[in-house]
Write an enzyme that holds these catalytic residues in place. Structure first.
Site, PDB file in Angstrom:
ATOM      1  CG  HIS A  37      25.434   6.473  35.567  1.00  0.00           C
ATOM      2  ND1 HIS A  37      25.392   5.742  36.724  1.00  0.00           N
ATOM      3  CD2 HIS A  37      25.607   5.567  34.564  1.00  0.00           C
ATOM      4  CE1 HIS A  37      25.543   4.460  36.438  1.00  0.00           C
ATOM      5  NE2 HIS A  37      25.666   4.319  35.136  1.00  0.00           N
ATOM      6  N   GLY A 127      18.459  -3.487  31.500  1.00  0.00           N
ATOM      7  CA  GLY A 127      18.519  -2.043  31.685  1.00  0.00           C
ATOM      8  C   GLY A 127      17.219  -1.343  31.358  1.00  0.00           C
ATOM      9  CB  SER A 129      13.626   0.565  34.752  1.00  0.00           C
ATOM     10  OG  SER A 129      14.799   1.313  34.603  1.00  0.00           O
ATOM     11  CB  SER A 131      13.820  -2.895  40.085  1.00  0.00           C
ATOM     12  OG  SER A 131      14.547  -1.815  39.540  1.00  0.00           O
ATOM     13  CG  ASP A 175      15.365   3.662  36.223  1.00  0.00           C
ATOM     14  OD1 ASP A 175      15.715   4.415  35.288  1.00  0.00           O
ATOM     15  OD2 ASP A 175      16.113   2.800  36.723  1.00  0.00           O
TER      16      ASP A 175
END
Length: 394
Positions: A37, A127, A129, A131, A175
């Site tokens: 984050h 988690g 990634s 995408s 990512d």
């Protein structure tokens, strides 16, 4: 290379289009050793591409303007006209692709039709990634097929903007950057503010990074990711109002944060407290890896989990259980939740000769407590997106 994945993708392409693909591309998922984050808060992160991929089988069709994309694993397909303006659609997976294409629809870029099949070994919702691998993989394909002269850095940025504009997720750049810039057996220390980066050898000296999948699926759209970003932005506004001379978020000190705690409010304070501590931990982790201090690296991972669970509040009962119980086992140096949160995987630094015993114990405990069969991913650090140039295996 995942020959089974490549074979299956080619086989599907042949069945769908009655021809052989001209190109095969592999776009990897990623792990983040530490630095969750902070990629949208001027921080450093320490990601690496891994040997889990989206495989694309591709063929140009100059005689048509239609691009047909087949998502093998989903059993779905979508066709669009490359000469028409594209807009978001109902199929979320396709929005990652259309978001990329929309940025490249410029007069100087002339496209023709395409036939594409893709399949993946990147677990969805874990988690890792998937995408980013989809977005950047498609951007890479367009760059190669149509000689667009886009830099690797631009491919990463295009992938990120696609997520913002067509998927509605205000993600950072990490990512996408890891998927594009990954190198085998190297971790990337990335400055998310300037995109400057350096590589460190990932010699873990008899230890392995294992991922324990909680099998609790999450979506950033519904998991509170954007809500956390709002909390952080609120905190940043208060900090800059009081300390306008500070140029970057990472330059704020914990003392400054404490001075504005009351004005900021407890929620934004906790979020910013986590981020400033995490940015420091990433620097320490890069130093630990470069010096071969794997034990200290493990300590930092565990500290990150505590922060994500109690300060940033993106963990969940299942992940807390996995981390707490894993840390009790012999041969474990560190463990933490990995990714955006609210499910997905824990990343665990475990002595190689103790790994199977730890897996057995934790799997049994997790099944007993949650009635969920934990999945385990052994990952190796790999290269970023590239064309697979060997002769087709089939």
């Amino acid at each position: 290379m995942d020959e089974q994945l490549i074979n299956a993708t080619i086989k599907k392409f042949k069945a769908e289009f009655k021809s052989v693909p001209e190109h095969i591309f592999l776009s990897p998922g990623r792990i983040n050793i530490i630095g969750e984050h902070v990629d949208y808060s001027d921080g450093f992160v320490l990601p690496a591409a891994i040997d889990k991929y989206i495989c694309f089988a591709v063929c140009k069709t100059p005689q048509t303007n239609l691009c047909t994309i087949v998502a093998k694993d989903l059993g779905e397909k979508y066709t669009f006209d490359v000469t028409m303006e594209v807009k978001p659609v109902q199929q979320m997976w396709m929005n990652y692709i259309l978001g990329v294409f929309s940025q490249l629809q410029k007069p100087e870029n002339q496209f023709c039709g395409m036939e594409i099949v893709f399949s993946s070994t990147i677990p969805m919702g874990a988690g890792l990634s998937s995408s980013a691998a989809l977005e950047c993989g498609f951007a890479y394909i367009l760059n190669e097929l149509f000689d667009l002269q886009i830099s690797k850095k631009d491919i990463a940025v295009i992938g990120q903007k696609s997520e913002h504009s067509f998927a509605g997720v205000q993600c950072g750049i990490m990512d996408q950057f890891a998927s594009v810039f990954g190198k085998e057996n190297k971790v990337i220390m990335l400055d998310c503010n300037s995109l400057e980066h350096q590589y460190f050898d990932a010699d873990l000296k008899g230890y392995s990074l294992l991922l324990f999948d909680s099998c609790v699926k999450h979506s950033h759209l519904t998991s509170g990711y954007n809500e956390r970003r709002k909390d952080v932005e609120n905190g940043k506004k208060v900090l800059w109002k009081n300390f306008p001379e500070t140029k970057k978020f990472r330059d704020f000190t914990l003392a400054m944060l404490d001075m504005v705690k009351e004005e900021m409010g407890s929620i934004s304070y906790k979020r910013c407290l986590y981020l400033l501590k995490e940015i420091y931990r990433v620097e320490m982790a890069a130093k630990a890896i470069s010096e071969g201090d794997i034990e200290y690296l493990g300590t930092l991972l565990t500290e990150t989990h505590a922060g994500l669970s109690t300060e940033f509040e993106v963990s969940c009962n299942e992940l807390d259980f996995l981390v707490e119980n894993t840390l009790q086992q012999k041969g474990v140096l560190g463990a933490r939740i990995m990714g955006g949160g609210f499910g997905g995987c824990s990343i665990n630094l475990i002595q190689e000769n103790k790994a199977e015993e730890v897996i057995r114990i934790i799997s049994e405990k997790y099944l007993e407590n949650f009635n969920i069969q934990m999945k385990v991913y052994h990952v190796k650090i790999s290269d970023g997106i590239k064309e697979y140039t060997n002769e087709y295996i089939i």
